[in-house]
Design an enzyme around this catalytic site. Structure first.
Site, PDB file in Angstrom:
ATOM      1  CB  SER A 552      -0.947   0.010   1.124  1.00 49.45           C
ATOM      2  OG  SER A 552      -2.010   0.857   1.066  1.00 49.45           O
ATOM      3  CG  ASP A 638      -6.942  -2.175  -3.405  1.00 44.73           C
ATOM      4  OD1 ASP A 638      -7.581  -1.522  -2.633  1.00 44.73           O
ATOM      5  OD2 ASP A 638      -5.737  -2.245  -3.382  1.00 44.73           O
ATOM      6  CG  HIS A 676      -5.951  -2.346   0.303  1.00 46.79           C
ATOM      7  ND1 HIS A 676      -5.155  -1.728  -0.869  1.00 46.79           N
ATOM      8  CD2 HIS A 676      -5.503  -1.867   1.305  1.00 46.79           C
ATOM      9  CE1 HIS A 676      -4.152  -1.030  -0.292  1.00 46.79           C
ATOM     10  NE2 HIS A 676      -4.176  -1.220   1.087  1.00 46.79           N
TER      11      HIS A 676
END
Length: 708
Positions: A552, A638, A676
């Site tokens: 991320s 995501d 995610h």
């Protein structure tokens, strides 16, 4: 002809971005539209290429998967936690992907039940079997799991695509039947009214920002739900929950540097939310309602926060009275209130601490209390599940890089710790076979940056070992030392594993965060490079055998350090990577944009911020030099970091770098039904992890376990 697979070549489609007098051509922006069949075809071609380039890793991946599986007690259960008349727990069953959530009545088991992991406990009431709920689905995730105050209903929310939008269901626990499934597409979290007849939930806007709270009367159509609050300031997100004593519904509203809390009497669900203290720009606070007091952790007077108390009905910060003043370098991150004690969560010198303060009969602290003792040098300590306000004993969780997660009962009055459960690690795991320590690198500006390091015991810093360096460094999120079964597959092959606690995270207090954001964001990247250099300079890692990993915003870190110092690394894994940050932050319609301007700056309005982000955004700064092998992983659904970012990044990397991509491949792997967090079933998640580990081990030349 070698027969080697050919990487997909993404088509060039002219797309021009114009800001602050600069025109930038972005030929791969067309990859953003996941409804375009050509985009899906490209991602599938990338997956096929990745499979072809890694098919030789199948035996190693299988071995790592077997190691993770073999070290995990597959049939296991959590420590039962009492709340009112029930003991609550979750258990896993060998061969099953998801947990079974259950409870046992206190009347059946007056003391905490000692359960056999291999058997369904006598008197068990199954609240939710994740395996049954997930049957037929490729993805399954819970966004809420909330038992009503009376214990007769369960509200739970399910996502089956990975886009973090959930469908709400209410189960009658006496009959086991779902009695309400009218509400769909909600955000995280729920809160019950005292009577259990109303539920509060959040909805998200088109930019995936939780911006509304709604009230739903169980058993009625969703069209009759009532909007309780709408937050129109796009910088602010919201969360919903209940106080420990179930007397209040709590609404949290927060931007990156300002917050506000509102309370609602849970006995009066149709009443009005009350503002605890109106938002002040730059002031953050959190509240813990407890009886007639409101405990407040805030930064009005000190940037590392302090503890105050106010009457339960307070409506202004002027009613806050300081109880524990702020201290430089000691970040106060939270407070939990119980009938006779407070438990403060703190950070000092990069490590977590718990401080217990006894309360007088009038509910005010008596003396300075005590710090919960920890014997290890590198560790994490935090409170666990403690839903009961009247508790005299609370759950505490402690772990380190060599000690598996351990659950203790902490006697609040005496400070005595009793071990209740330690995460089982099968296969003869012995913590004494490993060693951990804290190192300190020096950043270019002279700042000391902590590193947590673990390796097999007996390894000396002789300059020959392969190494893995992990980092994150954003949002004041700390990567505290933790135990990992999957990490053992690295350690047992001689890999030295380290975590770089770089600026932008929260490990060293609020100043540590502030020195790694906005105009100072480059400190995050140079700190990580300094940590990499320190591992090599001190002999812990061979200069040509260092891997790096981040996910991320940590993927942004990976991309940035690759552009800064690609020669420092042999292989990099960038997961769900925020590598096209400038494009995202320039588009207010996207998630991670308007609310993120207080983290990164606003490049739409500021030419200086635009230039700064332009200078470090990974996608826009790839150099025509040799790069390490790269594995980029992402999820099609995501909603936090769109799949297009790593897809574009990989396409441009392949066209730009000069390294031999046969020796150092650049790969993209997209989970086509995931978000995610990647795959959700535990066996699927182990498969995913074993693939990533195998790729890194192969590139490091560390595929063979050490002889014990």
């Amino acid at each position: 002809m070698t027969g080697r697979p050919t990487p997909p070549a993404a088509a060039h489609v002219d797309t021009v971005r114009s800001h602050h007098g600069e025109d930038v051509d972005d030929p791969f922006e067309w990859l953003r539209d996941k409804d375009d069949p050509d985009v899906i075809a490209h991602l599938e071609a990338e997956n096929a290429y990745t499979r072809a380039r890694t098919e030789h890793l199948a035996p190693l991946q299988d071995a790592v998967f077997a190691e993770i599986k073999g070290r995990t007690q597959e049939t296991d259960l959590s420590v039962p936690v009492r709340h009112r008349d029930w003991w609550y727990y979750a258990r896993t069953i060998e061969g099953e992907q998801y947990a079974v959530h259950g409870r046992i009545a206190v009347g059946v088991a007056p003391e905490r039940p000692e359960l056999d992991p291999g058997l369904a406990p006598e008197g068990e009431e199954v609240l939710l079997d994740g395996n049954r709920e997930a049957a037929g689905e490729e993805f399954f995730s819970l966004g809420a799991f909330d038992v009503s105050p009376a214990g007769d209903r369960l509200a739970y929310a399910v996502d089956t695509t990975g886009d973090e939008r959930f469908d709400l269901r209410v189960k009658d626990l006496a009959s086991g039947e779902v009695i309400d499934d009218a509400v769909r597409g909600i955000g995280y979290g729920t809160a019950w009214s005292t009577a259990g007849d109303h539920l509060f939930y959040t909805r998200v806007d088109e930019a995936w920002r939780p911006f509304q709270v709604w009230r739903h009367e169980v058993g009625t159509p969703a069209e009759q739900d009532v909007l309780v609050h709408q937050e129109d300031d796009e910088r602010f997100w919201m969360g919903i929950g209940a106080s420990r004593d179930d007397r209040h519904v709590i609404l949290w509203l927060g931007s990156k540097n300002t917050s506000e809390c509102r309370l609602l009497d849970a006995e009066d669900p149709t009443g009005e939310l009350r503002v605890v203290a109106p938002r002040e720009e730059g002031v953050e606070y959190d509240v813990e309602p407890a009886g007639e007091h409101l405990w407040v952790v805030h930064n009005r007077a000190h940037r590392d926060f302090e503890l105050a108390v106010a009457p339960i009905g307070a409506t202004s910060a002027q009613e806050w009275s300081t109880v524990v003043p702020g201290e430089d370098g000691v970040r106060m991150s939270g407070v939990e209130a119980f009938a006779g004690h407070l438990v403060l969560s703190l950070r000092r010198e990069g490590l977590t601490q718990l401080q217990v303060l006894p309360l007088s009969g009038h509910g005010r602290p008596v003396g300075s209390g005590y710090q919960v003792p920890v014997e290890e040098e590198v560790y994490s300590i935090e409170t666990g599940a403690n839903p009961t306000f009247e508790a005299s004993t609370v759950q505490v969780q402690l772990e380190s890089m060599v000690t598996p997660r351990s659950v203790y009962d902490l006697d609040l009055a005496t400070g005595g710790l009793t071990l209740v459960k330690r995460q089982p690690v099968l296969g003869g795991y012995d913590p004494a076979d490993y060693q951990q320590q804290r190192l300190w690198a020096t950043a270019p500006d002279g700042t000391r940056v902590p590193i947590s390091l673990v390796s097999r015991r007996g390894l000396e810093p002789d300059g020959n070992h392969p190494g893995m360096l992990y980092g994150y460094g954003s949002y004041e999120i700390s990567v505290d030392p933790y135990f990992s079964i999957s990490r053992l597959s690295y350690l047992d092959r001689g890999v030295v594993y380290a975590v770089a606690h770089v600026r932008g995270g929260g490990e060293m207090g609020r100043g540590w965060y502030e020195d790694g954001r906005m105009e100072l964001k480059n400190n995050t990247f140079t700190d990580f490079v300094a940590c990499a250099e320190h591992l090599v300079d001190t002999g812990w890692v061979a200069p040509d055998r260092l891997a790096a990993e981040g996910r991320s915003a940590g993927g942004l870190l990976m991309g940035a350090v690759l552009n800064l110092a690609p020669e420092k690394f042999r292989v990099v894994h960038a997961g769900v990577a925020f590598v096209d940050a400038l494009t995202t932050i320039l588009n207010p319609a996207l998630p991670l944009t308007v609310g993120e301007w207080e983290e990164w700056g606003n490049p739409l309005e500021s030419a200086d911020i635009y230039a700064l982000m332009r200078s470090y955004t990974p996608y826009e700064n790839i150099r025509p030099v040799g790069y390490p092998a790269i594995l980029a992983t992402t999820g099609l659904n995501d909603t936090r970091v769109f799949f297009v970012e790593p897809a574009k990044w990989v396409a441009r990397l392949r066209e730009t770098v000069t390294s031999d991509q046969e020796e150092r491949p650049i790969l993209l792997k997209t989970e086509m039904v995931a978000g995610h967090g990647g795959r959700t079933g535990r066996y699927d998640a182990w498969r995913e992890a074993s693939f990533e580990i195998a790729f890194v081990l192969d590139q490091l030349g560390a595929t063979t376990p050490l002889l014990r």
